[in-house]
Design an enzyme around this catalytic site. Structure first.
Site, PDB file in Angstrom:
ATOM      1  N   PRO A 182      31.906  39.281  53.407  1.00  0.00           N
ATOM      2  CA  PRO A 182      32.485  37.989  53.789  1.00  0.00           C
ATOM      3  C   PRO A 182      33.887  38.187  54.370  1.00  0.00           C
ATOM      4  O   PRO A 182      34.636  39.036  53.893  1.00  0.00           O
ATOM      5  CB  PRO A 182      32.559  37.205  52.475  1.00  0.00           C
TER       6      PRO A 182
ATOM      7  N   ASP B  37      43.416  49.806  51.564  1.00  0.00           N
ATOM      8  CA  ASP B  37      42.089  49.337  52.009  1.00  0.00           C
ATOM      9  C   ASP B  37      41.426  50.366  52.915  1.00  0.00           C
ATOM     10  O   ASP B  37      40.252  50.692  52.751  1.00  0.00           O
ATOM     11  CB  ASP B  37      42.211  48.035  52.816  1.00  0.00           C
TER      12      ASP B  37
HETATM   13  O1  PMV Z   1      43.666  39.946  49.879  1.00  0.00           O
HETATM   14  P1  PMV Z   1      43.824  41.336  50.349  1.00  0.00           P
HETATM   15  O2  PMV Z   1      42.585  42.124  50.275  1.00  0.00           O
HETATM   16  O3  PMV Z   1      44.459  41.389  51.728  1.00  0.00           O
HETATM   17  O4  PMV Z   1      44.794  42.104  49.348  1.00  0.00           O
HETATM   18  C1  PMV Z   1      46.181  41.943  49.345  1.00  0.00           C
HETATM   19  C2  PMV Z   1      46.773  42.804  48.264  1.00  0.00           C
HETATM   20  C3  PMV Z   1      48.268  42.576  48.026  1.00  0.00           C
HETATM   21  O5  PMV Z   1      48.626  43.412  46.931  1.00  0.00           O
HETATM   22  C4  PMV Z   1      48.522  41.134  47.651  1.00  0.00           C
HETATM   23  C5  PMV Z   1      49.091  42.946  49.249  1.00  0.00           C
HETATM   24  C6  PMV Z   1      49.136  44.436  49.576  1.00  0.00           C
HETATM   25  O6  PMV Z   1      49.505  44.765  50.735  1.00  0.00           O
HETATM   26  O7  PMV Z   1      48.894  45.306  48.718  1.00  0.00           O
END
Ligand code: PMV
Length: 328
Positions: free
Chosen positions: A111, A161
């Site tokens: 998603p 990520d």
């Molecule tokens: O919602 P996502 O998957 O973009 O995760 C963001 C994670 C945070 O810790 C809030 C920001 C980051 O850059 O680590």
């Protein structure tokens, strides 16, 4: 094209942040895992000097030689496809092949905009497919390029990520030490629920920055608790202790609620999970919408997942992915 192929395929996994989101922005650890939901990319060389991208109902077709200003005016709505276009353009330029065209077909099980790493996975899979056209299958190069491209999308991106999407597994990220893989003593079972509320990571991160400025000592207290949770979580994974891991999910969620990044729908989904037998649950990613994760007892995971998903909403029972990007 010398030493190159006409077509290539690749796929890359989504991710969940198990522990430490937001605190990781301020030099605290986080634990992130790749999951078995993937984005698939098929790339082929075309005879037109254009980059054509198709994903479900969405499509984008831009002359390869277009400059960025033209592209942004051309289509502002294609927020999902535009970064993919940039990845294609980047690799063509790196390989000095700006004159060739590319057709890209994307098929995603992830998603979009729910904090499950769809943009990182799409960058990783696109770059892998493009590199593969030019006989380059080096995962480190894929990661390095994807990280640069992802930073264009989320300026403060830590690269976590892209790392898990490229290399797979459960990854411990420590600001001063970098990444290390966590081996678990058993398979854990995670249920993902999506709120349907799209969030902007940048906006939520800015709100947390304000919270921190106004409540520095409280923020430091929450950060040190979040770090301790990461330490305990590593141990619980090493030992295969799912009861402990579940209660750490719930403890981490309390900290995130105190930070102000939860949402009534997040709380509702978490409550439903706990009432139906989950061992613990928390939001994952930036919060204020997006997705939640619940740890289910492995021996009853299907039965509990069925109960939770019976009422309403979108749920996915997932496993961790240990392969990362796959290149065909
Ligand atoms: O919602 P996502 O998957 O973009 O995760 C963001 C994670 C945070 O810790 C809030 C920001 C980051 O850059 O680590």
């Amino acid at each position: 094209m010398n030493n190159s192929k006409h077509e290539a395929i690749s796929s890359a996994p989504a991710k969940v942040i198990l522990f430490g989101e937001h605190f990781v922005v301020y030099h605290n650890p986080a634990i992130v895992a790749a999951i078995n939901k993937r984005i698939h990319v098929h790339a082929e060389v075309n005879n037109m000097p254009s980059i054509s991208i198709k994903s479900g109902q969405k499509s984008l077709n831009i002359p390869t030689a277009s400059n960025d200003n033209f592209i942004q005016v051309y289509d502002k709505t294609t927020t999902f496809l535009y970064p993919i276009f940039k990845c294609v353009k980047h690799v063509l330029s790196e390989k000095e092949k700006q004159t060739i065209g590319i057709n890209l077909h994307i098929n995603s099980e992830i998603p979009y905009g729910e904090g499950l790493g769809s943009s990182a996975a799409s960058c990783v899979a696109t770059i892998a497919a493009l590199y593969s056209l030019f006989s380059n299958r080096d995962k480190h190069q894929i990661y390095n390029t994807a990280k640069i491209m992802e930073q264009n999308i989320h300026t403060n991106s830590s690269g976590v990520d892209c790392y898990v999407s490229t290399f797979g597994g459960i990854v411990d990220f420590e600001p001063n030490k970098g990444f290390s893989k966590i081996e678990t003593a058993k398979k854990f079972s995670v249920l993902i629920g999506t709120t349907g509320v799209k969030h902007s990571t940048g906006e939520v991160v800015s709100q947390v920055k304000l919270f921190r400025e106004k409540n520095l000592s409280h923020f430091k207290e929450l950060s040190s608790k979040a770090s301790m949770i990461c330490t305990k979580a590593r141990k619980a994974m090493d030992e295969g202790n799912e009861l402990e891991l579940g209660s750490l999910f719930t403890e981490n969620q309390k900290l995130l609620s105190m930070l102000g990044v939860s949402h009534p729908l997040i709380e509702k989904l978490i409550e439903r999970c706990i009432n139906n037998g989950a061992l613990g649950a928390k939001l994952t990613g930036a919060g204020r919408g997006g997705a939640i994760i619940a740890l289910l007892p492995t021996d009853k995971n299907k039965e509990i997942a069925d109960r939770i998903s019976r009422e309403s909403g979108k749920w996915m029972l997932v496993e961790f992915d240990h392969d990362g990007v796959a290149i065909g």
